[in-house]
Motif scaffolding. Sequence first.
Motif, PDB file in Angstrom:
ATOM      1  N   TRP A   1       7.451  79.967   0.535  1.00 28.25           N
ATOM      2  CA  TRP A   1       8.007  80.492  -0.722  1.00 28.25           C
ATOM      3  C   TRP A   1       8.055  82.005  -0.621  1.00 28.25           C
ATOM      4  O   TRP A   1       7.078  82.643  -0.207  1.00 28.25           O
ATOM      5  CB  TRP A   1       7.128  80.091  -1.908  1.00 28.25           C
ATOM      6  CG  TRP A   1       7.707  80.479  -3.240  1.00 28.25           C
ATOM      7  CD1 TRP A   1       8.547  79.731  -4.035  1.00 28.25           C
ATOM      8  CD2 TRP A   1       7.518  81.710  -3.947  1.00 28.25           C
ATOM      9  NE1 TRP A   1       8.881  80.418  -5.165  1.00 28.25           N
ATOM     10  CE2 TRP A   1       8.259  81.643  -5.144  1.00 28.25           C
ATOM     11  CE3 TRP A   1       6.787  82.871  -3.676  1.00 28.25           C
ATOM     12  CZ2 TRP A   1       8.290  82.671  -6.074  1.00 28.25           C
ATOM     13  CZ3 TRP A   1       6.821  83.905  -4.590  1.00 28.25           C
ATOM     14  CH2 TRP A   1       7.556  83.801  -5.779  1.00 28.25           C
TER      15      TRP A   1
ATOM     16  N   TYR B   1       3.633  83.920  -5.632  1.00 31.15           N
ATOM     17  CA  TYR B   1       3.769  82.481  -5.864  1.00 31.15           C
ATOM     18  C   TYR B   1       3.012  81.993  -7.091  1.00 31.15           C
ATOM     19  O   TYR B   1       3.546  81.230  -7.904  1.00 31.15           O
ATOM     20  CB  TYR B   1       3.298  81.742  -4.609  1.00 31.15           C
ATOM     21  CG  TYR B   1       3.361  80.236  -4.690  1.00 31.15           C
ATOM     22  CD1 TYR B   1       4.564  79.561  -4.600  1.00 31.15           C
ATOM     23  CD2 TYR B   1       2.192  79.477  -4.844  1.00 31.15           C
ATOM     24  CE1 TYR B   1       4.630  78.175  -4.663  1.00 31.15           C
ATOM     25  CE2 TYR B   1       2.241  78.095  -4.902  1.00 31.15           C
ATOM     26  CZ  TYR B   1       3.458  77.447  -4.814  1.00 31.15           C
ATOM     27  OH  TYR B   1       3.518  76.080  -4.883  1.00 31.15           O
TER      28      TYR B   1
ATOM     29  N   THR C   1      10.993  74.430  -2.281  1.00 29.47           N
ATOM     30  CA  THR C   1       9.696  74.641  -1.633  1.00 29.47           C
ATOM     31  C   THR C   1       8.865  73.370  -1.652  1.00 29.47           C
ATOM     32  O   THR C   1       8.251  72.994  -0.637  1.00 29.47           O
ATOM     33  CB  THR C   1       8.929  75.778  -2.333  1.00 29.47           C
ATOM     34  OG1 THR C   1       9.621  77.007  -2.115  1.00 29.47           O
ATOM     35  CG2 THR C   1       7.510  75.908  -1.789  1.00 29.47           C
TER      36      THR C   1
END
Length: 245
Positions: A169, A179, A192
Amino acid sequence: MTDTNVPDFSGLRALFINCTLKRSPATSNTQALIDASARLMRLRGVEVDTIRLVDHDVATGTSADMREEGWPADAWPDEIWPRVRAADILIVASPIWLGEIGSITKKLIERLDAMSSETNDRGQFAYYGKVGGAIITGNEDGLKHCAGKILFSLQHIGFTIAPASDPGWIGAVGPGPSYLDEESGGPETDFTNRSLTFATYNQLHLASMLKRAGGIPAYGNVVDAWERGERWDYVPNPEGLTSDG
């Protein structure tokens, strides 16, 4: 629709090495992605081990034990290497810094390489029969570049790489939320989540196949046999083949 034909991966051992630059107990976005993959593995009966490398006094260098090179301490030979050697699957999880893998990731790869001349119980290089993979996190570009560096290094020293073993990610390019930040949307990102799930199961399938087969067949790749003169029909310059091809 629920698939009732769920594979059994019990008996496999996986090791995730988190190469965050943050010591525990600081929050690690890299760890969050590790946790998602590790959860799937545990649900399928896999024994999972996780190391945050920066928490251990691992020396920098390319020898098996850097204490022999003058370092006062080195956690690698006694604390880290036995866990690597015991694993069927090794996942190197790295943050992105300035478009590159982090310094701890590079240190890990150097120490893994230091052990690559060791052999397994079949006389092959130590990582033969083990599955390698990468997880990448950051908030800037470089995911495929960083994954490529890790996966190339792992296969070069003997790991087998499953399909699509590069989930990660990065969010939007440039400075921005990480994230786990509330506004990032990272944990909800379908691409993802799918990539992480596919990578995890591909690694489990490949590791299970290799384990059932007893690893990579020990023919044409046994170190001692080569040193004794065995060449498995290899000829340096077969008759009729010129030096210019």
